[in-house]
Design a protein around this motif. Sequence first.
Motif, PDB file in Angstrom:
ATOM      1  N   GLY A  18       0.826  -1.207   0.000  1.00  0.00           N
ATOM      2  CA  GLY A  18       0.000   0.000   0.000  1.00  0.00           C
ATOM      3  C   GLY A  18       0.857   1.253   0.000  1.00  0.00           C
ATOM      4  O   GLY A  18       2.039   1.225   0.333  1.00  0.00           O
ATOM      5  N   GLY A  19       0.248   2.358  -0.409  1.00  0.00           N
ATOM      6  CA  GLY A  19       0.956   3.633  -0.432  1.00  0.00           C
ATOM      7  C   GLY A  19       0.686   4.380  -1.715  1.00  0.00           C
ATOM      8  O   GLY A  19      -0.093   3.942  -2.561  1.00  0.00           O
ATOM      9  N   THR A  20       1.331   5.534  -1.839  1.00  0.00           N
ATOM     10  CA  THR A  20       1.186   6.362  -3.029  1.00  0.00           C
ATOM     11  C   THR A  20       2.497   6.370  -3.798  1.00  0.00           C
ATOM     12  O   THR A  20       3.562   6.596  -3.219  1.00  0.00           O
ATOM     13  N   TYR A  21       2.391   6.112  -5.080  1.00  0.00           N
ATOM     14  CA  TYR A  21       3.541   6.065  -5.970  1.00  0.00           C
ATOM     15  C   TYR A  21       3.359   7.130  -7.043  1.00  0.00           C
ATOM     16  O   TYR A  21       2.294   7.230  -7.641  1.00  0.00           O
ATOM     17  N   ARG A  22       4.391   7.930  -7.268  1.00  0.00           N
ATOM     18  CA  ARG A  22       4.291   9.054  -8.204  1.00  0.00           C
ATOM     19  C   ARG A  22       5.271   8.884  -9.368  1.00  0.00           C
ATOM     20  O   ARG A  22       6.356   8.344  -9.206  1.00  0.00           O
ATOM     21  N   TYR A  23       4.844   9.394 -10.514  1.00  0.00           N
ATOM     22  CA  TYR A  23       5.697   9.390 -11.699  1.00  0.00           C
ATOM     23  C   TYR A  23       5.412  10.655 -12.493  1.00  0.00           C
ATOM     24  O   TYR A  23       4.272  11.109 -12.552  1.00  0.00           O
ATOM     25  N   GLU A  24       6.445  11.211 -13.091  1.00  0.00           N
ATOM     26  CA  GLU A  24       6.303  12.414 -13.921  1.00  0.00           C
ATOM     27  C   GLU A  24       7.152  12.256 -15.174  1.00  0.00           C
ATOM     28  O   GLU A  24       8.259  11.740 -15.117  1.00  0.00           O
ATOM     29  N   MET A  25       6.596  12.694 -16.294  1.00  0.00           N
ATOM     30  CA  MET A  25       7.304  12.604 -17.563  1.00  0.00           C
ATOM     31  C   MET A  25       7.073  13.899 -18.343  1.00  0.00           C
ATOM     32  O   MET A  25       5.961  14.417 -18.372  1.00  0.00           O
ATOM     33  N   THR A  26       8.117  14.425 -18.952  1.00  0.00           N
ATOM     34  CA  THR A  26       8.015  15.617 -19.788  1.00  0.00           C
ATOM     35  C   THR A  26       8.345  15.212 -21.219  1.00  0.00           C
ATOM     36  O   THR A  26       9.324  14.515 -21.465  1.00  0.00           O
ATOM     37  N   THR A  27       7.498  15.653 -22.159  1.00  0.00           N
ATOM     38  CA  THR A  27       7.721  15.339 -23.574  1.00  0.00           C
ATOM     39  C   THR A  27       7.723  16.629 -24.384  1.00  0.00           C
ATOM     40  O   THR A  27       7.300  17.680 -23.907  1.00  0.00           O
ATOM     41  N   ASP A  28       8.165  16.521 -25.615  1.00  0.00           N
ATOM     42  CA  ASP A  28       8.121  17.681 -26.508  1.00  0.00           C
ATOM     43  C   ASP A  28       6.688  18.152 -26.647  1.00  0.00           C
ATOM     44  O   ASP A  28       5.757  17.356 -26.737  1.00  0.00           O
ATOM     45  N   GLY A  29       6.534  19.456 -26.691  1.00  0.00           N
ATOM     46  CA  GLY A  29       5.209  20.027 -26.855  1.00  0.00           C
ATOM     47  C   GLY A  29       5.155  20.917 -28.073  1.00  0.00           C
ATOM     48  O   GLY A  29       6.000  20.844 -28.953  1.00  0.00           O
ATOM     49  N   LEU A  30       4.164  21.758 -28.097  1.00  0.00           N
ATOM     50  CA  LEU A  30       4.013  22.683 -29.213  1.00  0.00           C
ATOM     51  C   LEU A  30       4.726  23.983 -28.871  1.00  0.00           C
ATOM     52  O   LEU A  30       5.819  24.238 -29.337  1.00  0.00           O
ATOM     53  N   PHE A  36       3.313  15.190 -17.945  1.00  0.00           N
ATOM     54  CA  PHE A  36       2.348  14.174 -17.534  1.00  0.00           C
ATOM     55  C   PHE A  36       2.714  13.749 -16.120  1.00  0.00           C
ATOM     56  O   PHE A  36       3.848  13.332 -15.872  1.00  0.00           O
ATOM     57  N   LYS A  37       1.768  13.874 -15.199  1.00  0.00           N
ATOM     58  CA  LYS A  37       1.999  13.470 -13.813  1.00  0.00           C
ATOM     59  C   LYS A  37       0.939  12.452 -13.425  1.00  0.00           C
ATOM     60  O   LYS A  37      -0.221  12.583 -13.817  1.00  0.00           O
ATOM     61  N   ILE A  38       1.355  11.471 -12.660  1.00  0.00           N
ATOM     62  CA  ILE A  38       0.411  10.474 -12.177  1.00  0.00           C
ATOM     63  C   ILE A  38       0.777  10.084 -10.757  1.00  0.00           C
ATOM     64  O   ILE A  38       1.961  10.015 -10.407  1.00  0.00           O
ATOM     65  N   ALA A  39      -0.235   9.893  -9.943  1.00  0.00           N
ATOM     66  CA  ALA A  39      -0.057   9.388  -8.588  1.00  0.00           C
ATOM     67  C   ALA A  39      -0.992   8.196  -8.428  1.00  0.00           C
ATOM     68  O   ALA A  39      -2.206   8.324  -8.613  1.00  0.00           O
TER      69      ALA A  39
END
Length: 74
Positions: A18-30, A36-39
């Motif tokens: 159990g617990g909270t797991y976080r991930y973040e990703m940056t991609t090329d934009g306009l 993109f962030k997710i928990a």
Amino acid sequence: LYRRSDLAMRDAVRALPGGTYRYEMTTDGLERPFVFKIALTIEGDEIDIDYAGTSPQQARGINVVYAYTFAMTA
């Protein structure tokens, strides 16, 4: 079939720590990069998914409709 699948998945989720797991990703934009962030929060046999902090909807045809977001999340 659906009930057995649901119970099997819940058993698998319950086996995760159990617990909270976080991930973040940056991609090329306009004009600027997209973030993109997710928990993922695992509690018992359920997973809560939060996309707070993700870049906002764009004015171009590159957004993803809810059905695809749900499918990719699942």
